[in-house]
Write a protein that holds these residues in place. Structure first.
Motif, PDB file in Angstrom:
ATOM      1  N   PRO A  54       3.790   5.656  -7.213  1.00  0.00           N
ATOM      2  CA  PRO A  54       4.439   6.807  -7.835  1.00  0.00           C
ATOM      3  C   PRO A  54       5.325   7.566  -6.835  1.00  0.00           C
ATOM      4  O   PRO A  54       4.851   8.000  -5.785  1.00  0.00           O
ATOM      5  CB  PRO A  54       3.264   7.664  -8.295  1.00  0.00           C
ATOM      6  CG  PRO A  54       2.143   7.292  -7.381  1.00  0.00           C
ATOM      7  CD  PRO A  54       2.349   5.873  -6.979  1.00  0.00           C
ATOM      8  N   VAL A  55       6.582   7.718  -7.191  1.00  0.00           N
ATOM      9  CA  VAL A  55       7.537   8.455  -6.360  1.00  0.00           C
ATOM     10  C   VAL A  55       7.988   9.678  -7.143  1.00  0.00           C
ATOM     11  O   VAL A  55       8.393   9.569  -8.301  1.00  0.00           O
ATOM     12  CB  VAL A  55       8.747   7.584  -5.990  1.00  0.00           C
ATOM     13  CG1 VAL A  55       9.797   8.404  -5.234  1.00  0.00           C
ATOM     14  CG2 VAL A  55       8.301   6.390  -5.144  1.00  0.00           C
TER      15      VAL A  55
ATOM     16  N   THR B  17       0.811  -1.221   0.000  1.00  0.00           N
ATOM     17  CA  THR B  17       0.000   0.000   0.000  1.00  0.00           C
ATOM     18  C   THR B  17       0.843   1.269   0.000  1.00  0.00           C
ATOM     19  O   THR B  17       0.364   2.332  -0.384  1.00  0.00           O
ATOM     20  CB  THR B  17      -0.931   0.035   1.215  1.00  0.00           C
ATOM     21  OG1 THR B  17      -0.137  -0.048   2.417  1.00  0.00           O
ATOM     22  CG2 THR B  17      -1.908  -1.139   1.180  1.00  0.00           C
ATOM     23  N   THR B  18       2.101   1.184   0.434  1.00  0.00           N
ATOM     24  CA  THR B  18       2.986   2.350   0.451  1.00  0.00           C
ATOM     25  C   THR B  18       4.425   1.912   0.193  1.00  0.00           C
ATOM     26  O   THR B  18       4.771   0.729   0.356  1.00  0.00           O
ATOM     27  CB  THR B  18       2.959   3.091   1.799  1.00  0.00           C
ATOM     28  OG1 THR B  18       3.423   2.216   2.830  1.00  0.00           O
ATOM     29  CG2 THR B  18       1.567   3.601   2.137  1.00  0.00           C
TER      30      THR B  18
ATOM     31  N   LYS C 280      10.201   9.831   3.669  1.00  0.00           N
ATOM     32  CA  LYS C 280       8.912  10.127   3.063  1.00  0.00           C
ATOM     33  C   LYS C 280       8.171   8.838   2.709  1.00  0.00           C
ATOM     34  O   LYS C 280       8.766   7.761   2.630  1.00  0.00           O
ATOM     35  CB  LYS C 280       9.106  10.990   1.807  1.00  0.00           C
ATOM     36  CG  LYS C 280       9.701  12.363   2.092  1.00  0.00           C
ATOM     37  CD  LYS C 280       9.861  13.165   0.809  1.00  0.00           C
ATOM     38  CE  LYS C 280      10.381  14.558   1.077  1.00  0.00           C
ATOM     39  NZ  LYS C 280       9.412  15.381   1.828  1.00  0.00           N
ATOM     40  N   THR C 281       6.879   8.981   2.456  1.00  0.00           N
ATOM     41  CA  THR C 281       6.035   7.842   2.098  1.00  0.00           C
ATOM     42  C   THR C 281       5.210   8.183   0.860  1.00  0.00           C
ATOM     43  O   THR C 281       4.664   9.282   0.756  1.00  0.00           O
ATOM     44  CB  THR C 281       5.094   7.468   3.246  1.00  0.00           C
ATOM     45  OG1 THR C 281       5.870   7.141   4.405  1.00  0.00           O
ATOM     46  CG2 THR C 281       4.233   6.264   2.883  1.00  0.00           C
TER      47      THR C 281
ATOM     48  N   LEU D 145      11.600  -0.945  -1.011  1.00  0.00           N
ATOM     49  CA  LEU D 145      10.462  -1.653  -1.589  1.00  0.00           C
ATOM     50  C   LEU D 145       9.868  -2.718  -0.681  1.00  0.00           C
ATOM     51  O   LEU D 145       8.673  -3.001  -0.772  1.00  0.00           O
ATOM     52  CB  LEU D 145      10.883  -2.305  -2.918  1.00  0.00           C
ATOM     53  CG  LEU D 145      11.420  -1.374  -4.009  1.00  0.00           C
ATOM     54  CD1 LEU D 145      11.784  -2.181  -5.246  1.00  0.00           C
ATOM     55  CD2 LEU D 145      10.404  -0.293  -4.348  1.00  0.00           C
ATOM     56  N   THR D 146      10.667  -3.349   0.142  1.00  0.00           N
ATOM     57  CA  THR D 146      10.186  -4.485   0.931  1.00  0.00           C
ATOM     58  C   THR D 146      10.258  -4.174   2.420  1.00  0.00           C
ATOM     59  O   THR D 146      11.056  -3.333   2.861  1.00  0.00           O
ATOM     60  CB  THR D 146      11.019  -5.747   0.624  1.00  0.00           C
ATOM     61  OG1 THR D 146      12.396  -5.487   0.949  1.00  0.00           O
ATOM     62  CG2 THR D 146      10.911  -6.124  -0.844  1.00  0.00           C
ATOM     63  N   PRO D 147       9.454  -4.847   3.239  1.00  0.00           N
ATOM     64  CA  PRO D 147       9.427  -4.542   4.679  1.00  0.00           C
ATOM     65  C   PRO D 147      10.780  -4.687   5.364  1.00  0.00           C
ATOM     66  O   PRO D 147      11.118  -3.906   6.259  1.00  0.00           O
ATOM     67  CB  PRO D 147       8.410  -5.550   5.230  1.00  0.00           C
ATOM     68  CG  PRO D 147       7.526  -5.867   4.070  1.00  0.00           C
ATOM     69  CD  PRO D 147       8.417  -5.835   2.867  1.00  0.00           C
ATOM     70  N   ASP D 148      11.585  -5.670   4.964  1.00  0.00           N
ATOM     71  CA  ASP D 148      12.850  -5.893   5.655  1.00  0.00           C
ATOM     72  C   ASP D 148      13.838  -4.759   5.445  1.00  0.00           C
ATOM     73  O   ASP D 148      14.618  -4.434   6.347  1.00  0.00           O
ATOM     74  CB  ASP D 148      13.470  -7.226   5.209  1.00  0.00           C
ATOM     75  CG  ASP D 148      13.705  -7.284   3.712  1.00  0.00           C
ATOM     76  OD1 ASP D 148      12.861  -6.780   2.960  1.00  0.00           O
ATOM     77  OD2 ASP D 148      14.729  -7.852   3.285  1.00  0.00           O
TER      78      ASP D 148
END
Length: 636
Positions: free
Chosen positions: A544-545, A494-495, A534-535, A557-560
């Motif tokens: 979109p960034v 989602t983010t 930032k998010t 990109l990934t939680p870790d």
């Protein structure tokens, strides 16, 4: 110093070779040493104004950059493109000219420069490992080791023949050094797990001091020496008067073999050497492959290495300014300077290092090498070189009037906040964070956005995209050329979180921020301000960034990797004080080693900071990013 090489012997991967752009008229200007603070409470004099007419800032494109859709597929499609070899978080190292190593690192192991420790600490914290320092340059080939001079309080006990020729070209000084160099390196290794590439004098390849020097080096820091670099730009020896005009590769190989053969037995790991470190007249491939160096010396050759800059102020050609460095195609071309030798090294599973580079050799380009342009180029060049299978790259830094320096120590009467941070240093922070990984398996892929004024890279670990780096090279403060990059969202995402490297303009000397933190123009090597991550929201499978013009974004990109995005601050200060008014050393005179480039040095002595005589350093570690608890104590 190395003469720039823009042409490439072959096109590798899918990078498009750039057409040669006509160069400007030759121009060489010797820049006076910068003013430095003399007041305990000041952080430095006003920032000097630049003449922007010499190297004008490029205009924005006629059509705004808009939005780009990125594809993070690994090795897919009709013509799959694969990332480069795995690299480590300390991929970007620092190359220090031997003649000024005491001014940068510190005078002795008990008097390491606190600001230098802070700069190196910031890299170690982000990369997750000790940084690598290369100590050498042209002055390694004029350096004499004198073990009997350890009674001296000077690490560099003799400097002569420095200055400039009548044409303004820096002259390489002759120097003499002693064990204090190795003691300082040992202390640095103990405090920050720093590793080293040490330069060996090959001009005097039969010198009697070499064996004792190598034994001494081995005694102090054998477990922290990654490579021994034998000979600096041997292809230039005839031009520098160190060999006859008919000096050739077979003669060089015989000399190199004799020298390394003499000292191999003094090393714990005899396979520790790197070569040929050429820049200009010979090619790496002709030495290692066509003349058989790699195979002939496979019992001792640990790595292949070279020296290369994209441009040179010591060349008879002129140099280009911002528009050259803010062009991704030019960077791709530069990164292919040794494509055939690198391909051979990879095929034979031997590392390849670019042991010295920066924006332009022979002090750099005023208003460009010391501006935000160098930070943008530094990120693009480093990741492009990683993509093209370099194992490591080293930004070169030298004396106080060298424009391209990563950071510059003060000349005299300095406060703690009197080091000047080179904008290119920010690129080291970005790349360290981008390539850091728990698996030590980061692989870089150029996503090839098909623009000259923008680039994008994906960082993979074991075929999984973990991070993306977005580089907007356009100069447009209006916001019209803010670049939106659509990054494919992972399942259920989602983010995404991201950090920005930003400045008002590509020619900015100050006001550069990384995730809202800055060193300022004058610094003690500690980032100031609260870190801002930032998010960006993800919708319809896209995240979109937005990247300002100019600017760089590092996207997690990934939680870790996202959970490790916040970076704590580790700082060194004498006796735990944070009061700059008492951290002052006034040596009462201006030094004489102003230093210019790896080609030579005419420089100014750096005073020691007031550090406890027992060598202890106080360390404070911020546990959280903003307002966290502080754990403090003395380092041995």
């Amino acid at each position: 110093m190395a003469t720039a090489l823009l042409a490439t012997s072959s096109t590798w991967r899918s990078g498009t070779a750039a057409q040669q752009i006509p160069l400007a008229a030759p121009s060489l200007q010797i820049i006076a040493a910068p003013a430095t603070p003399t007041s305990a409470n000041a952080t430095g004099p006003p920032i000097p104004a630049l003449d922007s007419t010499a190297y004008p800032v490029p205009s924005p494109p006629s059509a705004a950059i808009g939005t780009t859709q990125l594809n993070l597929a690994y090795g897919q499609g009709d013509a799959p493109i694969y990332p480069g070899i795995p690299v480590l978080g300390n991929f970007l190292g620092l190359s220090i000219e031997l003649s000024v190593v005491d001014e940068i690192i510190g005078k002795t192991s008990q008097k390491l420069n606190i600001s230098f420790l802070n700069y190196i600490s910031a890299l170690a914290t982000r990369s997750g490992m000790g940084p690598i320092l290369r100590i050498g340059g042209n002055t390694q080939d004029t350096a004499i080791y004198n073990a009997t001079s350890t009674v001296s309080t000077d690490m560099i006990v003799k400097v002569s023949d420095h200055g400039y020729t009548d044409k303004g070209v820096p002259v390489t000084p002759s120097i003499e050094y002693n064990d204090l160099v190795f003691q300082a390196m040992q202390s640095l290794a103990q405090k920050l797990n720093t590793h080293f590439v040490w330069g060996l004098n090959m001009v005097n390849h039969t010198a009697s001091f070499t064996e004792l020097m190598v034994k001494t080096l081995n005694r102090y820091i054998s477990d922290h020496v990654d490579l021994i670099l034998v000979g600096n730009e041997p292809d230039r020896y005839p031009q520098t008067g160190n060999r006859p005009s008919d000096y050739d590769i077979p003669t060089y190989l015989d000399e190199w073999g004799d020298l390394t053969g003499r000292v191999m037995g003094d090393l714990i790991q005899p396979k520790l050497f790197t070569a040929p470190n050429v820049c200009c007249g010979w090619t790496t491939f002709s030495i290692t492959e066509e003349n058989g160096m790699r195979e002939r010396f496979k019992d001792r050759l640990k790595a292949i290495s070279a020296i290369q800059y994209p441009q040179s102020l010591c060349s008879s050609n002129g140099v280009q300014g911002h528009e050259f460095y803010l062009n991704h195609t030019n960077t791709v071309t530069f990164a292919q300077y040794d494509a055939d030798a690198i391909a051979a090294a990879v095929a034979n599973q031997i590392p390849y290092y670019l042991v010295e580079t920066n924006t332009a050799s022979c002090i750099g380009i005023n208003g460009v090498s010391n501006a935000f342009t160098s930070a943008i180029w530094g990120v693009d060049a480093a990741l492009q070189l990683a993509y093209r299978n370099h194992t490591g790259v080293f930004w070169h830094t030298s004396g106080i009037n060298t424009i391209y320096n990563v950071f510059t120590p003060p000349a005299y009467n300095a406060t703690t906040k009197s080091w000047k941070t080179g904008p290119i240093y920010y690129s080291s922070l970005v790349v360290a964070e981008a390539l850091a990984s728990q698996t030590n398996s980061s692989q870089v892929l150029d996503l090839q956005v098909d623009r000259d004024d923008a680039s994008a890279y994906a960082i993979f670990e074991n075929t999984v995209a973990k991070k993306v780096v977005l580089i907007n090279m356009i100069n447009d403060a209006s916001g019209a050329n803010t670049w939106t990059a659509n990054i494919p969202a992972q399942s259920g995402q989602t983010t995404v979180s991201y950090k920005l490297l930003a400045a008002q303009s590509v020619d900015s000397l100050d006001g550069i921020t990384w995730a809202n933190q800055t060193f300022g123009y004058w610094s003690d090597g500690v980032l100031q301000g609260a870190e801002n991550i930032k998010t960006a929201a993800c919708n319809d499978g896209q995240c979109p960034v937005q990247v300002p013009a100019p600017g760089v974004a590092l996207v997690f990109l990934t939680p870790d990797v996202t959970e490790k995005a916040a970076v704590p601050t580790q700082t060194f200060e004498p006796y735990g004080t944070d009061n700059p008014s008492i951290i002052v050393n006034s040596n009462g005179s201006r030094g004489n080693r102003l230093g210019a480039t790896s080609k030579g040095s005419s420089s100014g002595a750096l005073p020691s900071l007031c550090i406890p005589t027992d060598g202890r350093l106080w360390i404070a570690m911020a546990v959280s990013v903003v307002g966290g608890a502080v754990v403090a104590g003395f380092l041995p």
